[in-house]
Scaffold this motif. Structure first.
Motif, PDB file in Angstrom:
ATOM      1  N   ILE A 123      -2.525  -6.009 -11.241  1.00 19.03           N
ATOM      2  CA  ILE A 123      -3.403  -6.027 -10.143  1.00 19.03           C
ATOM      3  C   ILE A 123      -4.648  -6.795 -10.363  1.00 19.03           C
ATOM      4  N   VAL A 130       0.252  -7.305  -4.323  1.00 18.63           N
ATOM      5  CA  VAL A 130       1.300  -6.449  -4.444  1.00 18.63           C
ATOM      6  C   VAL A 130       2.302  -6.981  -3.294  1.00 18.63           C
ATOM      7  N   THR A 168      -6.461   6.533  -4.733  1.00 16.30           N
ATOM      8  CA  THR A 168      -6.535   5.101  -5.543  1.00 16.30           C
ATOM      9  C   THR A 168      -8.054   4.946  -5.828  1.00 16.30           C
TER      10      THR A 168
HETATM   11  N1  LIG Z   1      -7.288  -0.072  -2.599  1.00 15.40           N
HETATM   12  C1  LIG Z   1      -6.098  -0.778  -2.614  1.00 15.40           C
HETATM   13  N2  LIG Z   1      -5.351  -0.242  -1.900  1.00 15.40           N
HETATM   14  C2  LIG Z   1      -3.992  -0.637  -2.191  1.00 15.40           C
HETATM   15  N3  LIG Z   1      -3.751  -1.720  -2.620  1.00 15.40           N
HETATM   16  C3  LIG Z   1      -4.649  -2.620  -3.071  1.00 15.40           C
HETATM   17  C4  LIG Z   1      -6.051  -2.030  -3.169  1.00 15.40           C
HETATM   18  N4  LIG Z   1      -6.745  -2.905  -3.745  1.00 15.40           N
HETATM   19  C5  LIG Z   1      -6.000  -3.915  -4.075  1.00 15.40           C
HETATM   20  N5  LIG Z   1      -4.889  -3.750  -3.668  1.00 15.40           N
HETATM   21  C6  LIG Z   1      -3.511  -4.971  -3.966  1.00 15.40           C
HETATM   22  O1  LIG Z   1      -4.005  -5.627  -4.918  1.00 15.40           O
HETATM   23  C7  LIG Z   1      -4.011  -6.942  -4.587  1.00 15.40           C
HETATM   24  C8  LIG Z   1      -4.805  -7.886  -5.376  1.00 15.40           C
HETATM   25  O2  LIG Z   1      -6.147  -7.661  -5.037  1.00 15.40           O
HETATM   26  P1  LIG Z   1      -7.248  -8.813  -5.047  1.00 15.40           P
HETATM   27  O3  LIG Z   1      -8.515  -8.126  -4.475  1.00 15.40           O
HETATM   28  O4  LIG Z   1      -7.077  -9.415  -6.398  1.00 15.40           O
HETATM   29  O5  LIG Z   1      -6.801  -9.967  -4.135  1.00 15.40           O
HETATM   30  P2  LIG Z   1      -6.374  -9.918  -2.539  1.00 15.40           P
HETATM   31  O6  LIG Z   1      -7.264  -8.904  -1.678  1.00 15.40           O
HETATM   32  O7  LIG Z   1      -5.060 -10.285  -2.069  1.00 15.40           O
HETATM   33  O8  LIG Z   1      -7.075 -11.412  -1.970  1.00 15.40           O
HETATM   34  P3  LIG Z   1      -8.873 -11.697  -2.087  1.00 15.40           P
HETATM   35  O9  LIG Z   1      -8.530 -12.962  -3.295  1.00 15.40           O
HETATM   36  O10 LIG Z   1      -9.212 -12.234  -0.764  1.00 15.40           O
HETATM   37  O11 LIG Z   1      -9.300 -10.589  -2.573  1.00 15.40           O
HETATM   38  C9  LIG Z   1      -3.876  -6.833  -3.022  1.00 15.40           C
HETATM   39  O12 LIG Z   1      -3.263  -7.965  -2.437  1.00 15.40           O
HETATM   40  C10 LIG Z   1      -3.338  -5.619  -2.777  1.00 15.40           C
HETATM   41  O13 LIG Z   1      -1.942  -5.803  -2.529  1.00 15.40           O
END
Ligand SMILES: Nc1ncnc2c1ncn2[C@@H]1O[C@H](COP(=O)(O)OP(=O)(O)OP(=O)(O)O)[C@@H](O)[C@H]1O
Ligand SMILES: [Mg+2]
Length: 178
Positions: A123, A130, A168
């Motif tokens: 992650i 995901v 989480t």
């Molecule tokens: N609190 C959470 N609950 C469930 N899934 C999560 C949570 N935080 C992150 N994720 C998952 O982790 C992935 C990666 O998060 P990340 O913040 O790196 O990227 P993003 O939100 O997809 O894009 P951005 O660059 O705009 O933040 C998300 O796409 C999501 O699938």
């Protein structure tokens, strides 16, 4: 409508610049003393105002905690986790600050319960999202957590994803004073 589109473009450019800087090894921290409790409080009042359909629980132990860190990047890092909790998590979000002997922890939890132990490391990878299922059509770049981890590492701290009791939790640990 154009203002909304401009906002989106702005975010996209910011994200691209953030990643470019992170990857170039040119990221310089600009450390200063600030009150992390005050920062968390102001972030929380923004989120509460913006997302009135969510419940936010706050538990900060202290009235004030002065740290020496890069406030710009730390605020962005915290915003990324909160933004994810609102986008992908449940409707209950809690934020806690715990002080320990040599460090302090900021814990941001939600009751979304959609991540698995497999996600614990990936992650934080650049561009990782995901695979569909829990993300629906939420737009994102997969950069937020990569950026956040890079910033926390740069402060000699750590960030982990903890999954227990249907919660989480993203746990950030930073050294006292840092
Ligand atoms: N609190 C959470 N609950 C469930 N899934 C999560 C949570 N935080 C992150 N994720 C998952 O982790 C992935 C990666 O998060 P990340 O913040 O790196 O990227 P993003 O939100 O997809 O894009 P951005 O660059 O705009 O933040 C998300 O796409 C999501 O699938
Ligand atoms: Mg994100």
């Amino acid at each position: 409508m154009s203002s909304t589109q401009l906002d989106k473009l702005n975010t996209m450019v910011e994200k691209l610049l953030e990643t470019a800087t992170l990857d170039s090894n040119n990221l310089e921290l600009n450390k200063e003393n600030f009150d992390i409790i005050a920062l968390l409080q102001s972030l929380m009042s923004n989120y509460k105002m913006q997302f009135q359909n969510k419940t936010f629980n706050i538990n900060f132990q202290l009235e004030s905690l002065i740290v020496n860190a890069d406030i710009f990047h730390i605020e962005n890092a915290l915003n990324n986790i909160l933004d994810n909790a609102v986008k992908y998590g449940g409707d209950l979000i809690s934020i806690e600050l715990k002080t320990k002997k040599t460090n302090f922890e900021v814990l941001i939890s939600d009751n979304g319960n959609s991540l698995t132990h497999e996600n614990k490391h990936q992650i934080f990878d650049k561009f990782y999202r995901v695979p569909k299922g829990n993300t629906h059509d939420v737009k994102g770049f997969g950069i937020g957590l990569y950026y956040t981890k890079t910033i926390i590492d740069k402060h000699n701290g750590s960030i982990t994803l903890e999954l227990n009791k249907n919660l989480t939790t993203f746990k950030i640990t930073l050294l006292n004073g840092s």
